[in-house]
Design an enzyme around this catalytic site. Structure first.
Site, mmCIF file in Angstrom:
data_model
loop_
_atom_site.group_PDB
_atom_site.id
_atom_site.type_symbol
_atom_site.label_atom_id
_atom_site.label_comp_id
_atom_site.label_asym_id
_atom_site.label_seq_id
_atom_site.Cartn_x
_atom_site.Cartn_y
_atom_site.Cartn_z
ATOM 1 C CE LYS A 210 -3.537 2.486 2.608
ATOM 2 N NZ LYS A 210 -4.447 2.390 3.705
ATOM 3 N NE ARG A 232 -3.502 7.765 5.856
ATOM 4 C CZ ARG A 232 -4.322 8.339 6.874
ATOM 5 N NH1 ARG A 232 -3.617 8.673 8.169
ATOM 6 N NH2 ARG A 232 -5.722 8.496 6.815
ATOM 7 C CE LYS A 263 -6.062 2.234 -0.381
ATOM 8 N NZ LYS A 263 -6.407 2.234 0.721
HETATM 9 C C1 PBG Z 1 -7.575 3.053 5.648
HETATM 10 C C2 PBG Z 1 -7.707 3.328 4.331
HETATM 11 C C3 PBG Z 1 -7.597 4.154 3.106
HETATM 12 C C4 PBG Z 1 -8.030 3.478 2.072
HETATM 13 C C5 PBG Z 1 -8.468 2.301 2.211
HETATM 14 N N1 PBG Z 1 -8.308 2.214 3.645
HETATM 15 C C6 PBG Z 1 -6.976 5.552 3.086
HETATM 16 C C7 PBG Z 1 -5.705 5.940 3.618
HETATM 17 O O1 PBG Z 1 -4.930 4.991 3.859
HETATM 18 O O2 PBG Z 1 -5.486 7.150 3.738
HETATM 19 C C8 PBG Z 1 -8.198 4.404 0.618
HETATM 20 C C9 PBG Z 1 -9.233 3.906 -0.280
HETATM 21 C C10 PBG Z 1 -9.392 4.808 -1.324
HETATM 22 O O3 PBG Z 1 -8.592 5.928 -1.697
HETATM 23 O O4 PBG Z 1 -10.498 4.593 -2.175
HETATM 24 N N2 PBG Z 1 -5.962 3.255 5.977
#
Ligand code: PBG
Length: 338
Positions: A210, A232, A263
């Protein structure tokens, strides 16, 4: 035209320039194109995200994500009925809690929105696969994905909270949990916690690679999870890194992940392809909020054909190697594919 050119040139060896191989032969009709199509996409591979809030009768549109809503449990159940009707096998739930605190304690409150929604959905739609997103950013007052100490997320104390959250979701009846926090060691920790509490059959879909991405912008409006300070980047991955993604996925596989996710999706097709080649677990791709919003916004202005762009993007994710796609387009796509 062609004959004239040939006559003018009159040279035997130049006539050989006309191709023997003609790939266009396999493109001449819809039927032949269908027969030789290498990549297919069906609703079976789609997972639809839902944002659950407390109360009843709530259905608040998310401005930057047309067609998506923050919904109370009763509305989520109705919405999920539509999802099932479209042949989509799974939803993933995100929660907007009543209150937030430093450690995100609402995340493991059995009476909160996600847990209540899981129970209601299992009751109303037993055939629907309920996945829950396991993370603290929607639940902490500072909006970070874990406990903050000295201005940074403290890894190991966060594991305990994530495990509590995953257990609370499992107790409510979740079919699968999906940790999205990017703490080191969380898959192993959550796996053990689940197993020790009789949930050894609950699979983990890990957000394994991610990235710290600007494509999450609209989601933070949807889930009300914008970090109140900093960003983050000390826990999510640097978008410049490819080999690190393989290390991250390898760790999660060792720790017991059942499905590994990359992701975002669209700008990371190379990562999806490499993860698919390197591991034999199912690979999921998260077609994130910013990817959705861009298409919706451009289509609204008539600048692109939204439906075609959507299917092209989802097909590209499949072609890259995604077995599953988490996407806000799931319903739109399923309607077109039916
Ligand atoms: C929670 C999370 C996020 C997303 C999914 N789970 C946001 C982030 O990490 O800031 C993003 C999903 C999206 O943008 O569609 N940590």
């Amino acid at each position: 035209m062609r004959t004239r050119i040939v006559l003018q040139l009159r040279l035997h060896q130049l006539r050989l320039m006309f191709p023997v191989s003609r790939p266009r032969r396999l493109r001449t009709s819809p039927a032949i194109r269908r027969m030789v199509r290498e990549t297919t996409i069906s609703p079976d591979q789609l997972i639809y995200p839902l944002f659950v809030t407390n109360g009843t009768g709530v259905r608040t549109p998310i401005g930057s994500m047309p067609g998506c809503f923050q919904e109370s449990v009763d509305q989520v159940v109705r919405h999920a009925q539509e999802v099932v009707g479209l042949g989509i096998p799974a939803v993933i739930l995100f929660g907007i809690p009543r209150q937030k605190d430093e450690i995100g304690s609402s995340a493991y409150d059995d009476a909160e929105a996600v847990q209540t929604a899981v129970r209601a959905l299992k009751d109303a739609l037993p055939e629907l696969m309920i996945i829950t997103d396991v993370c603290l950013c929607e639940y902490t007052s500072h909006g970070h994905c874990g406990v903050v100490r000295n201005g940074d997320v403290d890894n190991d104390p966060t594991l305990e909270l994530l495990a509590k959250e995953a257990l609370s979701h499992a107790r409510a009846g979740a079919d699968m949990v999906a940790p999205s926090d990017m703490m080191d060691g969380r898959i192993g920790y959550i796996r053990q916690a689940l197993d020790q509490n009789g949930f050894e059959k609950i699979p983990i879909m890990s957000y394994a690679a991610k990235y710290a991405s600007a494509f999450y912008g609209p989601f933070r409006e949807a889930a009300e999870s914008t970090p109140q300070f900093g960003d983050r980047r000390s826990y999510q991955m640097d978008p410049a890194n490819r080999r690190e993604a393989i290390r991250e996925v390898a760790l999660d596989v060792e720790e017991g992940a059942d499905i590994v996710m990359v992701k975002p999706a669209l700008a990371y097709l190379d990562i999806i392809a490499e993860v698919k080649q390197s591991f034999d677990l199912p690979v999921a791709a998260y077609n994130v909020s910013g990817e959705y919003a861009m298409v919706k916004a451009a289509a609204e202005r008539g600048w692109i054909d939204g439906d075609r762009v959507m299917l092209e993007m989802l097909t590209a994710m499949r072609r890259a190697g995604a077995d599953l796609i988490v996407t806000y387009f799931a319903k739109d796509a399923a309607k077109l594919l039916q």
